[in-house]
Write a protein that holds these residues in place. Sequence first.
Motif, mmCIF file in Angstrom:
data_model
loop_
_atom_site.group_PDB
_atom_site.id
_atom_site.type_symbol
_atom_site.label_atom_id
_atom_site.label_comp_id
_atom_site.label_asym_id
_atom_site.label_seq_id
_atom_site.Cartn_x
_atom_site.Cartn_y
_atom_site.Cartn_z
ATOM 1 N N ASN A 104 25.894 -30.957 39.895
ATOM 2 C CA ASN A 104 26.851 -31.064 40.998
ATOM 3 C C ASN A 104 26.913 -29.711 41.698
ATOM 4 O O ASN A 104 27.407 -28.731 41.125
ATOM 5 C CB ASN A 104 28.223 -31.465 40.442
ATOM 6 C CG ASN A 104 29.259 -31.690 41.532
ATOM 7 O OD1 ASN A 104 29.074 -31.299 42.679
ATOM 8 N ND2 ASN A 104 30.370 -32.309 41.165
ATOM 9 N N PHE A 105 26.380 -29.627 42.923
ATOM 10 C CA PHE A 105 26.388 -28.352 43.642
ATOM 11 C C PHE A 105 26.356 -28.597 45.139
ATOM 12 O O PHE A 105 25.992 -29.670 45.612
ATOM 13 C CB PHE A 105 25.200 -27.478 43.213
ATOM 14 C CG PHE A 105 23.850 -28.104 43.437
ATOM 15 C CD1 PHE A 105 23.162 -27.916 44.628
ATOM 16 C CD2 PHE A 105 23.249 -28.872 42.444
ATOM 17 C CE1 PHE A 105 21.912 -28.487 44.833
ATOM 18 C CE2 PHE A 105 21.996 -29.438 42.636
ATOM 19 C CZ PHE A 105 21.323 -29.247 43.833
ATOM 20 N N THR A 106 26.750 -27.566 45.884
ATOM 21 C CA THR A 106 26.763 -27.606 47.341
ATOM 22 C C THR A 106 25.746 -26.608 47.884
ATOM 23 O O THR A 106 25.626 -25.496 47.366
ATOM 24 C CB THR A 106 28.160 -27.265 47.876
ATOM 25 O OG1 THR A 106 29.101 -28.207 47.364
ATOM 26 C CG2 THR A 106 28.202 -27.307 49.393
ATOM 27 N N VAL A 107 25.024 -27.014 48.914
ATOM 28 C CA VAL A 107 24.029 -26.140 49.544
ATOM 29 C C VAL A 107 24.768 -25.287 50.576
ATOM 30 O O VAL A 107 24.744 -25.566 51.764
ATOM 31 C CB VAL A 107 22.902 -26.959 50.189
ATOM 32 C CG1 VAL A 107 21.775 -26.033 50.652
ATOM 33 C CG2 VAL A 107 22.352 -27.995 49.219
ATOM 34 N N ASN A 108 25.436 -24.246 50.087
ATOM 35 C CA ASN A 108 26.288 -23.418 50.936
ATOM 36 C C ASN A 108 25.472 -22.499 51.841
ATOM 37 O O ASN A 108 24.751 -21.622 51.364
ATOM 38 C CB ASN A 108 27.211 -22.542 50.063
ATOM 39 C CG ASN A 108 28.330 -23.329 49.422
ATOM 40 O OD1 ASN A 108 29.177 -23.884 50.096
ATOM 41 N ND2 ASN A 108 28.318 -23.380 48.093
ATOM 42 N N GLY A 109 25.585 -22.710 53.161
ATOM 43 C CA GLY A 109 24.996 -21.787 54.118
ATOM 44 C C GLY A 109 23.486 -21.657 54.023
ATOM 45 O O GLY A 109 22.927 -20.635 54.435
ATOM 46 N N GLN A 110 22.806 -22.654 53.493
ATOM 47 C CA GLN A 110 21.358 -22.602 53.388
ATOM 48 C C GLN A 110 20.739 -23.815 54.053
ATOM 49 O O GLN A 110 21.321 -24.902 54.052
ATOM 50 C CB GLN A 110 20.920 -22.562 51.916
ATOM 51 C CG GLN A 110 21.302 -21.293 51.175
ATOM 52 C CD GLN A 110 20.778 -21.303 49.748
ATOM 53 O OE1 GLN A 110 21.428 -21.808 48.843
ATOM 54 N NE2 GLN A 110 19.598 -20.735 49.541
ATOM 55 N N ARG A 111 19.561 -23.592 54.610
ATOM 56 C CA ARG A 111 18.782 -24.691 55.149
ATOM 57 C C ARG A 111 17.317 -24.274 55.064
ATOM 58 O O ARG A 111 16.991 -23.085 55.001
ATOM 59 C CB ARG A 111 19.188 -25.046 56.591
ATOM 60 C CG ARG A 111 18.538 -24.323 57.731
ATOM 61 C CD ARG A 111 18.799 -22.871 57.849
ATOM 62 N NE ARG A 111 20.210 -22.541 57.888
ATOM 63 C CZ ARG A 111 20.675 -21.335 57.645
ATOM 64 N NH1 ARG A 111 19.829 -20.373 57.290
ATOM 65 N NH2 ARG A 111 21.947 -21.064 57.723
ATOM 66 N N GLY A 112 16.421 -25.262 54.997
ATOM 67 C CA GLY A 112 15.000 -24.946 54.904
ATOM 68 C C GLY A 112 14.312 -25.737 53.808
ATOM 69 O O GLY A 112 14.796 -26.791 53.377
ATOM 70 N N THR A 113 13.189 -25.230 53.329
ATOM 71 C CA THR A 113 12.371 -25.916 52.339
ATOM 72 C C THR A 113 12.541 -25.257 50.982
ATOM 73 O O THR A 113 12.363 -24.045 50.832
ATOM 74 C CB THR A 113 10.885 -25.870 52.734
ATOM 75 O OG1 THR A 113 10.736 -26.449 54.042
ATOM 76 C CG2 THR A 113 10.037 -26.654 51.751
ATOM 77 N N PHE A 114 12.898 -26.067 49.991
ATOM 78 C CA PHE A 114 13.100 -25.609 48.618
ATOM 79 C C PHE A 114 12.238 -26.469 47.687
ATOM 80 O O PHE A 114 11.634 -27.456 48.092
ATOM 81 C CB PHE A 114 14.571 -25.730 48.206
ATOM 82 C CG PHE A 114 15.534 -24.980 49.093
ATOM 83 C CD1 PHE A 114 15.936 -23.693 48.776
ATOM 84 C CD2 PHE A 114 16.055 -25.570 50.240
ATOM 85 C CE1 PHE A 114 16.831 -23.006 49.580
ATOM 86 C CE2 PHE A 114 16.953 -24.891 51.058
ATOM 87 C CZ PHE A 114 17.337 -23.602 50.728
#
Length: 554
Positions: free
Chosen positions: A111-121
């Motif tokens: 359970n986590f939030t993608v805080n302030g990130q975008r792109g390819t992981f």
Amino acid sequence: MAAWVRVLLLFTCLLPGMVESDLRRYKFNVVMRNKSRLCSSKPVVTVNGRFPGPNIYAREDDTLLIKVVNHVNYNISIHWHGIKQLGTGWADGPAYITQCPIQPGQSYVYNFTVNGQRGTFLWHAHILWLRATVHGAIVVLPKPGVPYPFPKPHQEAVFILGEWWKSDVEDVINEAMDLGVAPNVSDAHTINGHPGPISSCVGQGGFDLGVMPGKTYLLRVINAALNEELFFKIAGHKLRVVEIDAAYVKPFDTDTLLIAPGQTTNALLTADLPIGRYQVVASPFMDSPIDIDNRTATATLHYTGTLPSTPAVLTDPPSRNATATATKFAHSLRSLNSAEYPCRVPREVDHHLLFAIGLGLNRCSTCANGYRVVADINNVTFAMPSVSLLNAHFFNIPGVFTDDFPGDPPTPYDYTARRVVNMGTTTGTRLYRVRYNASVQVVLQGTGMIFPENHPIHLHGFNFFAVGKGLGNFDSEKDTRSFNLDDPVERNTIVVPSGGWVAIRFIADNPGVWFLHCHLEVHTSWGLKMAFIVENGKGPNQSLLPPPNDLPKC
């Protein structure tokens, strides 16, 4: 041992004010599958019976709930590579670091939030060598209405580069560890699970991407290989690099990408050549005198309207020791550093650390040659604990680790000189402690023990800025003068050059226990790893929350 995973991944993306139709729901069932596309009947551990596993799609600031159910005889854990896990270290995934592994028949909800990130992981298994087949892409799109800082592509495509062994990968590494020697190299490279045409495997033509003439496509390229940096090239086409490790960069054109294990690269491709078929290649780069699999994986890019019988335009991949090509690519990387995406590199440093990393030999009476190959940082070969380090830190469990990891090599020496000697490394579970919001500079110094080699180093929990890089031994007086503090590239995985060093900086603003290790899986197995403890801060949202109720137990 034939092992099958059956993993159920269920995740939902949530945003305040979203309506039911906006929820993103995925249900992943992991079932056993034979790798027929590589003409092998060997069963492998997979998610949803797919190799690579399914891709996850989300938007910046989405919350993901990912339920993993383990139905195999191996323990398993999943790492969400590059996701910072701000305040949610329990969801980071490395086994025995932030969690005990999920045992057979058990489950865990990440359970986590993608805080302030975008792109390819990249997501992948983070235990044993299971990430060889348990991996996939995470594509995090910008918030609705927020454009890319480059022309909008017509479409996007994911390319996952990997490796394949004919043998069970756990047998490969277990045999090597028992004998104290290097493991067998892989038998093939893959592009989206395909090696390309193989004469002994009829009907396996490889991955094929169709494009429309004149259109521009965003390629999301991920290196999920265990042990090799890979070049990526498309015959006749230029690639415009716009993002590295989910951080935007100043765009530049190249015909060849270089991507280390764990790294991602986004590049724009414009279909501006004559209608036809064009070869895509992924080939190894190894700037050291060791054996590697030299098989080049191939795929095809075809233009709409191309006749099926049209032969593909071929391309020659770079040589395996094309250091000049690799260096040119690395030196072209600069943070975008725009008003919307500023480069917040720390100017002042609280912790100056020098980590000498490399290989060594320890005496071993039961090993094949009387010695065991080991890897170390500052002469410490990391010993994995039997309980989670994060759990031990949070609950103050004594005897699990010490917080005395050396910030410098215990005995300075000529690090990059070629030395084939037994250094007799120490073994321990030693961590380095920093206060909340401290600024940290780590100079990752390559060494020439046994032989010099590139090391892709991954830091969990943070992005960092690569402020300097060079060959030879780091000189704190001379080399710091040339540090780039204006637009250094921002990454989560950086390659320490063979016979050289790289300096990174980050702000320790994420409380918890965070792994730092070589992303060459063989080096991690040998002990090239350590961890940071970041203490709680004093303000709101600056402390690690208690673990979830379903956190796996050891």
